[in-house]
Motif scaffolding. Sequence first.
Motif, PDB file in Angstrom:
ATOM      1  N   SER A  45       1.021  -1.537   0.057  1.00 29.09           N
ATOM      2  CA  SER A  45       0.036  -0.103   0.036  1.00 29.09           C
ATOM      3  C   SER A  45       0.861   1.183   0.198  1.00 29.09           C
ATOM      4  O   SER A  45       2.054   1.168   0.097  1.00 29.09           O
ATOM      5  CB  SER A  45      -0.965   0.020   1.241  1.00 29.09           C
ATOM      6  N   SER A  46       0.290   2.415  -0.045  1.00 33.02           N
ATOM      7  CA  SER A  46       1.034   3.493   0.073  1.00 33.02           C
ATOM      8  C   SER A  46       1.504   3.741   1.360  1.00 33.02           C
ATOM      9  O   SER A  46       2.433   4.977   1.406  1.00 33.02           O
ATOM     10  CB  SER A  46       0.019   4.810  -0.312  1.00 33.02           C
ATOM     11  N   ILE A  47       1.284   2.897   2.275  1.00 34.80           N
ATOM     12  CA  ILE A  47       2.305   3.208   3.505  1.00 34.80           C
ATOM     13  C   ILE A  47       3.816   2.928   3.404  1.00 34.80           C
ATOM     14  O   ILE A  47       4.619   3.464   4.165  1.00 34.80           O
ATOM     15  CB  ILE A  47       1.598   2.433   4.688  1.00 34.80           C
ATOM     16  N   LEU A  48       3.888   2.125   2.294  1.00 32.70           N
ATOM     17  CA  LEU A  48       5.447   1.916   2.259  1.00 32.70           C
ATOM     18  C   LEU A  48       6.107   2.787   0.826  1.00 32.70           C
ATOM     19  O   LEU A  48       7.284   3.059   0.957  1.00 32.70           O
ATOM     20  CB  LEU A  48       5.525   0.317   1.661  1.00 32.70           C
ATOM     21  N   VAL A  49       5.229   3.257   0.201  1.00 29.17           N
ATOM     22  CA  VAL A  49       6.031   3.934  -0.928  1.00 29.17           C
ATOM     23  C   VAL A  49       5.003   5.161  -1.014  1.00 29.17           C
ATOM     24  O   VAL A  49       3.761   5.200  -1.232  1.00 29.17           O
ATOM     25  CB  VAL A  49       5.756   3.038  -2.528  1.00 29.17           C
ATOM     26  N   PRO A  50       5.796   6.444  -0.855  1.00 31.12           N
ATOM     27  CA  PRO A  50       4.838   7.757  -0.840  1.00 31.12           C
ATOM     28  C   PRO A  50       4.531   8.053  -2.057  1.00 31.12           C
ATOM     29  O   PRO A  50       4.988   7.784  -3.169  1.00 31.12           O
ATOM     30  CB  PRO A  50       6.037   8.809  -0.319  1.00 31.12           C
ATOM     31  N   PRO A  51       3.160   8.484  -2.021  1.00 29.07           N
ATOM     32  CA  PRO A  51       2.475   9.099  -3.484  1.00 29.07           C
ATOM     33  C   PRO A  51       3.287  10.156  -3.828  1.00 29.07           C
ATOM     34  O   PRO A  51       4.058  10.939  -3.275  1.00 29.07           O
ATOM     35  CB  PRO A  51       1.097   9.480  -2.895  1.00 29.07           C
ATOM     36  N   PRO A  52       3.530  10.506  -5.116  1.00 29.52           N
ATOM     37  CA  PRO A  52       4.276  11.432  -6.083  1.00 29.52           C
ATOM     38  C   PRO A  52       4.237  12.636  -5.607  1.00 29.52           C
ATOM     39  O   PRO A  52       4.736  13.556  -5.533  1.00 29.52           O
ATOM     40  CB  PRO A  52       4.189  10.977  -7.392  1.00 29.52           C
ATOM     41  N   GLU A  53       2.459  13.001  -5.333  1.00 28.26           N
ATOM     42  CA  GLU A  53       2.359  14.322  -4.840  1.00 28.26           C
ATOM     43  C   GLU A  53       2.562  14.792  -3.560  1.00 28.26           C
ATOM     44  O   GLU A  53       2.505  16.028  -3.151  1.00 28.26           O
ATOM     45  CB  GLU A  53       0.792  14.355  -5.237  1.00 28.26           C
ATOM     46  N   TYR A  54       3.039  13.801  -2.694  1.00 23.96           N
ATOM     47  CA  TYR A  54       3.568  14.175  -1.311  1.00 23.96           C
ATOM     48  C   TYR A  54       4.572  13.490  -0.881  1.00 23.96           C
ATOM     49  O   TYR A  54       4.551  12.681  -0.329  1.00 23.96           O
ATOM     50  CB  TYR A  54       2.171  13.807  -0.461  1.00 23.96           C
ATOM     51  N   PRO A  55       5.937  14.120  -1.285  1.00 22.96           N
ATOM     52  CA  PRO A  55       7.199  13.323  -1.086  1.00 22.96           C
ATOM     53  C   PRO A  55       7.137  13.423   0.490  1.00 22.96           C
ATOM     54  O   PRO A  55       6.936  14.366   1.228  1.00 22.96           O
ATOM     55  CB  PRO A  55       8.128  14.049  -1.880  1.00 22.96           C
ATOM     56  N   VAL A  56       8.253  12.552   0.870  1.00 25.48           N
ATOM     57  CA  VAL A  56       8.658  12.469   2.403  1.00 25.48           C
ATOM     58  C   VAL A  56      10.112  12.947   2.361  1.00 25.48           C
ATOM     59  O   VAL A  56      11.045  12.536   1.628  1.00 25.48           O
ATOM     60  CB  VAL A  56       8.312  10.984   2.775  1.00 25.48           C
ATOM     61  N   SER A  57      10.559  13.896   3.265  1.00 31.65           N
ATOM     62  CA  SER A  57      11.583  14.436   3.386  1.00 31.65           C
ATOM     63  C   SER A  57      12.165  14.142   4.716  1.00 31.65           C
ATOM     64  O   SER A  57      11.909  15.085   5.626  1.00 31.65           O
ATOM     65  CB  SER A  57      11.779  15.831   2.787  1.00 31.65           C
ATOM     66  N   LEU A  58      13.013  13.175   4.963  1.00 30.74           N
ATOM     67  CA  LEU A  58      13.654  12.971   6.390  1.00 30.74           C
ATOM     68  C   LEU A  58      14.602  12.916   6.237  1.00 30.74           C
ATOM     69  O   LEU A  58      15.437  11.825   6.034  1.00 30.74           O
ATOM     70  CB  LEU A  58      12.869  11.860   7.388  1.00 30.74           C
ATOM     71  N   PRO A  59      15.962  13.860   6.050  1.00 30.82           N
ATOM     72  CA  PRO A  59      17.083  13.995   5.836  1.00 30.82           C
ATOM     73  C   PRO A  59      18.007  13.273   6.641  1.00 30.82           C
ATOM     74  O   PRO A  59      19.112  12.675   6.314  1.00 30.82           O
ATOM     75  CB  PRO A  59      17.452  15.533   5.382  1.00 30.82           C
ATOM     76  N   HIS A  60      17.846  13.199   7.918  1.00 29.42           N
ATOM     77  CA  HIS A  60      18.777  12.720   8.871  1.00 29.42           C
ATOM     78  C   HIS A  60      17.981  11.831   9.864  1.00 29.42           C
ATOM     79  O   HIS A  60      17.789  11.902  10.859  1.00 29.42           O
ATOM     80  CB  HIS A  60      19.242  13.855   9.748  1.00 29.42           C
ATOM     81  N   ASP A  61      17.636  10.479   9.110  1.00 28.00           N
ATOM     82  CA  ASP A  61      16.892   9.670   9.850  1.00 28.00           C
ATOM     83  C   ASP A  61      17.985   8.964  11.002  1.00 28.00           C
ATOM     84  O   ASP A  61      18.986   8.628  10.411  1.00 28.00           O
ATOM     85  CB  ASP A  61      16.360   8.598   8.969  1.00 28.00           C
ATOM     86  N   PRO A  62      17.143   8.549  12.130  1.00 26.37           N
ATOM     87  CA  PRO A  62      18.396   7.770  12.985  1.00 26.37           C
ATOM     88  C   PRO A  62      18.696   6.611  12.602  1.00 26.37           C
ATOM     89  O   PRO A  62      17.635   6.075  11.716  1.00 26.37           O
ATOM     90  CB  PRO A  62      17.205   7.825  14.510  1.00 26.37           C
ATOM     91  N   PRO A  63      19.583   5.971  12.961  1.00 25.63           N
ATOM     92  CA  PRO A  63      19.902   4.530  12.583  1.00 25.63           C
ATOM     93  C   PRO A  63      18.955   3.587  13.068  1.00 25.63           C
ATOM     94  O   PRO A  63      18.016   3.789  14.096  1.00 25.63           O
ATOM     95  CB  PRO A  63      21.199   4.343  13.334  1.00 25.63           C
ATOM     96  N   PRO A  64      18.560   2.548  12.238  1.00 23.06           N
ATOM     97  CA  PRO A  64      17.390   1.560  12.465  1.00 23.06           C
ATOM     98  C   PRO A  64      17.637   1.018  13.924  1.00 23.06           C
ATOM     99  O   PRO A  64      18.577   0.577  14.215  1.00 23.06           O
ATOM    100  CB  PRO A  64      17.402   0.733  11.118  1.00 23.06           C
ATOM    101  N   ALA A 100      12.817  18.320  11.946  1.00 22.98           N
ATOM    102  CA  ALA A 100      12.247  19.278  10.960  1.00 22.98           C
ATOM    103  C   ALA A 100      12.214  20.744  11.333  1.00 22.98           C
ATOM    104  O   ALA A 100      12.127  21.590  10.415  1.00 22.98           O
ATOM    105  CB  ALA A 100      10.711  18.668  10.680  1.00 22.98           C
ATOM    106  N   MET A 101      12.025  20.874  12.629  1.00 22.15           N
ATOM    107  CA  MET A 101      12.175  22.406  12.973  1.00 22.15           C
ATOM    108  C   MET A 101      13.387  23.115  12.966  1.00 22.15           C
ATOM    109  O   MET A 101      13.395  24.070  13.398  1.00 22.15           O
ATOM    110  CB  MET A 101      11.618  22.297  14.637  1.00 22.15           C
ATOM    111  N   GLY A 102      14.520  22.447  12.761  1.00 26.53           N
ATOM    112  CA  GLY A 102      15.754  22.903  12.598  1.00 26.53           C
ATOM    113  C   GLY A 102      16.677  22.675  13.875  1.00 26.53           C
ATOM    114  O   GLY A 102      17.901  23.380  13.995  1.00 26.53           O
ATOM    115  N   TYR A 103      16.402  21.817  14.824  1.00 27.71           N
ATOM    116  CA  TYR A 103      17.093  21.393  16.064  1.00 27.71           C
ATOM    117  C   TYR A 103      17.655  20.165  15.804  1.00 27.71           C
ATOM    118  O   TYR A 103      16.988  19.128  15.263  1.00 27.71           O
ATOM    119  CB  TYR A 103      16.325  21.616  17.156  1.00 27.71           C
ATOM    120  N   ASP A 104      18.629  19.893  16.601  1.00 28.90           N
ATOM    121  CA  ASP A 104      19.316  18.552  16.687  1.00 28.90           C
ATOM    122  C   ASP A 104      18.778  17.990  17.815  1.00 28.90           C
ATOM    123  O   ASP A 104      19.007  18.148  19.026  1.00 28.90           O
ATOM    124  CB  ASP A 104      20.877  18.553  16.865  1.00 28.90           C
ATOM    125  N   PRO A 105      17.894  16.695  18.053  1.00 30.94           N
ATOM    126  CA  PRO A 105      17.366  16.114  18.924  1.00 30.94           C
ATOM    127  C   PRO A 105      18.213  15.183  19.760  1.00 30.94           C
ATOM    128  O   PRO A 105      17.929  15.109  20.858  1.00 30.94           O
ATOM    129  CB  PRO A 105      16.096  15.151  18.219  1.00 30.94           C
TER     130      PRO A 105
END
Length: 631
Positions: A554-573, A614-619
Amino acid sequence: MHSEYVRGSDASLSYRWRADPAAIERLGLTPGRTADDRRVQASIIASLRIEADGQNRRVSYSRSSDFYDVPGRYRDTPYTKARVCRTIDRLAKAGLVDNFVQVAGAHLHPDEAKRIQSAARAYPALLARLGDTPLEYNRRRCSLILRDDTGGLVDFADTQRTERLRAGVDRINGWLGTMDVTVSPDADQANWRRSAHHLHARKVKGNSSETWACTLPTPTPEVVRIFSRSSFDAHGRYYGWWQGLPKARRNELLINGEVCIEPDFQWLHPTLLYAMAGEVIAHDPYTTGYWPRAAGKLAFNTAVNARTIPEAIGALLGKRAEVGDDGEPVWRYGARQTARILEDIREANRPIAHLFGSDAGVRLMRIDSDMATAVMEGCRNAGVPCLPVHDSFLTPARTEGVVTAKMAEVLTAASNQLYRGITRGSLRTILHNEGGGSFPASPASPVGPPPAPRVTPPEPPTSASAGPVSVDPGSVSPTPIGGPVSRTSVQLDHDLAVAFLTDLGHDPRSQEPSKPAPVVQPAPARPLARQRRNHPRSKIEGPVRPSLDLTSASSILVPPPEYPVSLPHDPPPLPRRSWEDCRRPSVWQVTEPDGTVRAGDPEFMAARAAEIRAMGYDPHRPRPPKIAPGL
């Protein structure tokens, strides 16, 4: 009279209704110079009259300018401190209201019970002068409400996500507006009281005590969707006036002249938690084999919603003064027994034991609100009327089968989306055959290896108090990997779904073949202090699909093209923990923008870390070192 006014005995000034402009002159008031002045006057008059018609409480208002600093999207009436205070002071001077004026700075009083606002109550003279002056309902400008931790209103930017959420609520409200909701003439009139604007419904408890619920119906049914924690990933449930009625009285309502029933999901949050953990629930999650089921259910739900286990214990102990519908105390156990009950309920649900005390409730409510949206959208397309009551739905008795079938499809699809993030498999909901028949066989899949044998869980214990619900999560059985995938789709909110899958160690944006998830085997049984009931659970068998099948995901795994996901600094799995690790609590800390450190379970703190990033801070920035006094 003022000495009887205490905190919590008032109603907030509402701007949902507006009196006819002629009411201003009937009361002998000078109409405001501008149209906005007159609108505020009409709203205050209507609010005083409606509360006098209901529970006759005082109507509280503020004489502080800060109180009226409300985002514009929530301003259905152009109220300001000057307009509100001037109108109420003039009504008090004319002898039409009893006005209690609080001293300045009372909201800072050290005694919380004395932090009360100014308040006014209509005198009979005001009601006599108004007579039968009509009132007009003032619809909300925004059907989405975002609140902070204290319940205050929070402004938000208009994005594709918020526009999509608002369009969904408006679409549902347009559909609800076609329904006619009334009280059945066959209902016992001793249980109902009707006034000019309110419905009063009686609720009788087991000890013969009674309470009366008071609700204010709108001209047509409508809902508002409320989010909390200053985030659209928390809460998000629908609210309508009929939810203020006791359940026994809701069943006496008529929708379009038809008698109603209220089917609901069984074990909804436990089922979602098990799906998130990659497991299939196959037992009653509220039973421990020793403590009463009612105690286990309350302990389960309280612990899931609490931030920590000690907080859950305190919340349960605070319910000892409350009386339930059966006339007995809601909670009758001491601190040591309460801690033991929580320990036993965690032991009975070992795959999700690490989620107790993790503050998962608000995110689970966010998921079940999306499920409610899917159910209502399906009923709207099928022409079946229904009213949402959180995780249940009021619908005519003749359409019960349609609604419960849709609920079963939605529950299966939502579980598939959460479950597939772990195993890349699928789940199917199969209704139990009370006659003892076996489960139907799954059709062979045209693609993939031959299906492996399934493990069929035994039927869960039946309860004499079970309602007419056809959705039975205890009957969920895993389909062999490579088998058919349900075509029913539940569009869980995309940002929330991405956060959940990221927490569980999967990158929902990646289309590369992923490593197969390990098959979790049950840990050997531990010796217990006393005999407990062993609950059978299904385990996943057969080969695990090594790669992502984009045709069935489903779309939960692949983002729809009109709403891209941007998480530039994901924590390690995060590594997936075994059943033995579930009993060892794990804590992950993030640093808030204001410098405070917040700790919690990694599976839910990762979402907060993404928000802070996303707010510009380092958690994960280090806290400033403490400086010893005198240095």
